[in-house]
Design an enzyme around this catalytic site. Structure first.
Site, PDB file in Angstrom:
ATOM      1  N   ARG A 137      10.320  -3.001  -3.630  1.00  0.00           N
ATOM      2  CA  ARG A 137       9.789  -1.862  -4.503  1.00  0.00           C
ATOM      3  C   ARG A 137       8.518  -2.589  -5.309  1.00  0.00           C
ATOM      4  NH1 ARG A 137      11.089   1.577  -1.490  1.00  0.00           N
ATOM      5  NH2 ARG A 137      12.238   3.359  -1.932  1.00  0.00           N
ATOM      6  N   GLU A 145       2.210   3.922  -7.488  1.00  0.00           N
ATOM      7  CA  GLU A 145       1.671   4.500  -5.854  1.00  0.00           C
ATOM      8  C   GLU A 145       1.507   5.791  -6.080  1.00  0.00           C
ATOM      9  OE1 GLU A 145       4.758   3.401  -3.174  1.00  0.00           O
ATOM     10  OE2 GLU A 145       4.480   1.104  -3.480  1.00  0.00           O
ATOM     11  N   HIS A 148       2.711   1.024   1.682  1.00  0.00           N
ATOM     12  CA  HIS A 148       4.003   1.247   1.643  1.00  0.00           C
ATOM     13  C   HIS A 148       4.526   1.899   2.958  1.00  0.00           C
ATOM     14  CE1 HIS A 148       7.699   2.751  -1.120  1.00  0.00           C
ATOM     15  NE2 HIS A 148       7.965   2.421   0.007  1.00  0.00           N
TER      16      HIS A 148
END
Length: 321
Positions: free
Chosen positions: A238, A267, A286
């Site tokens: 993360r 994000e 991601h």
């Protein structure tokens, strides 16, 4: 009786086709076609099941979904993508979908190690522009084989990373808050060390732990300064596990040998990433477990849970909220 599922993640035509191919009878899947608040409100109002991914399901979203009865997470890291208190207060169950994630993220992490060490992204972009770098990186690039790799978090994903490092003949150390079965350590050929030792002695440091209060900015300026000169940091966990301003400084100074980043503090990343200027950095959006085979497996498992829920059966991989 037909149930409506809202896929709460942007999906192009190819992904929608994949989802529709796995969808069982008795379900309609709605998709978000834009960021229009009116469209979002209308689809939330009808959603009985929501499939969550990289986009956060907020408290306001839950409140706007009066028919919502089930939340399915297409991965495992739900802490920062699901408003858990909001669904707990309404007694809406949450189930995760671990199948495929460990293998997919582990492959991506190894790819990041190899690509960052070899400056793959920069060389590829330069060659596409007609610039030849046959000798540029011979004294700078580094290989993975025989190196010391430190895994922070030896859970589902960390174990798969360790398993895939065996053929590279790496010395693999790890740090985890939980005790590990000695037989598992033996099979994976890993050695447990302190976090400080892992950070200061590893050629590659790869992060595979959930985002919690303890892990937030676990990698900050002191930890980056303690890393070996020329070491490479990989983050497929993360974004907020790493303090990005400190990482930028460590790259600017030349202390780090590079970074492979699949996740970011904010994000989605909008505009040019501040990391894009570094030739020893590899960036991906991601999508570490985002392959067609893994996504098919995940949708099969999520739809199976939706069928179980509709039939009054117990959910698999339900989270105790």
């Amino acid at each position: 009786m037909t149930s409506r599922i809202l896929y709460f993640v942007p999906a192009d035509d190819k992904l929608r086709t994949l989802i529709e191919g796995e969808k069982p009878e008795g379900f309609i899947v709605d998709y978000l076609d834009s960021d229009d608040p009116a469209e979002l409100a209308a689809k939330l109002a009808e959603a009985e099941v929501i499939m969550v991914g990289a986009r956060r399901l907020t408290e306001a979203d839950v409140a706007a979904a009066p028919k919502l009865r089930l939340v399915l997470h297409q991965g495992v890291g739900y802490h920062d993508t699901v408003a858990t208190k909001a669904i707990r207060d309404r007694q809406i169950p949450l189930a995760i979908t671990p199948g495929g994630t460990p293998e997919g993220v582990a492959e991506h992490a190894l790819m990041m190690m190899l690509a960052t060490g070899r400056r793959l992204a920069f060389q590829d972009s330069e060659l596409r522009a007609g610039r030849w770098h046959s000798n540029t990186f011979r004294a700078e690039a580094r290989g993975l084989g025989g190196s010391r790799v430190g895994i922070v978090g030896l859970g589902r994903i960390g174990k798969q990373v360790a398993k895939r490092l065996v053929p590279f003949d790496c010395e693999v150390v790890y740090h985890d808050l939980l005790d590990m079965d000695p037989a598992v350590e033996h099979d994976l050929r890993v050695t447990r060390v302190s976090f400080e030792e892992l950070i200061s002695t590893s050629d590659f440091v790869t992060l595979h732990l959930p985002l919690t209060e303890l892990s937030h900015h676990m990698i900050d300026a002191p930890q980056l300064a303690a890393m070996k000169p020329g070491a490479i940091l990989i983050n497929c966990a993360r974004g907020p596990v790493v303090a990005e301003p400190a990482l930028l400084e460590a790259l600017e100074s030349g202390h780090l040998g590079g970074a492979g980043l699949d996740v970011f503090e904010i994000e989605p990343v909008t505009g040019p990433s501040p990391f894009a200027k570094f030739r020893n950095v590899v960036l991906t959006p991601h999508n570490a477990p985002g392959t067609q085979d893994i996504m098919r497996r995940k949708f099969r498992e999520m739809f199976a849970n939706a069928v179980r829920f509709a039939g009054g059966e117990s959910l698999e991989n339900k989270i105790d909220l």
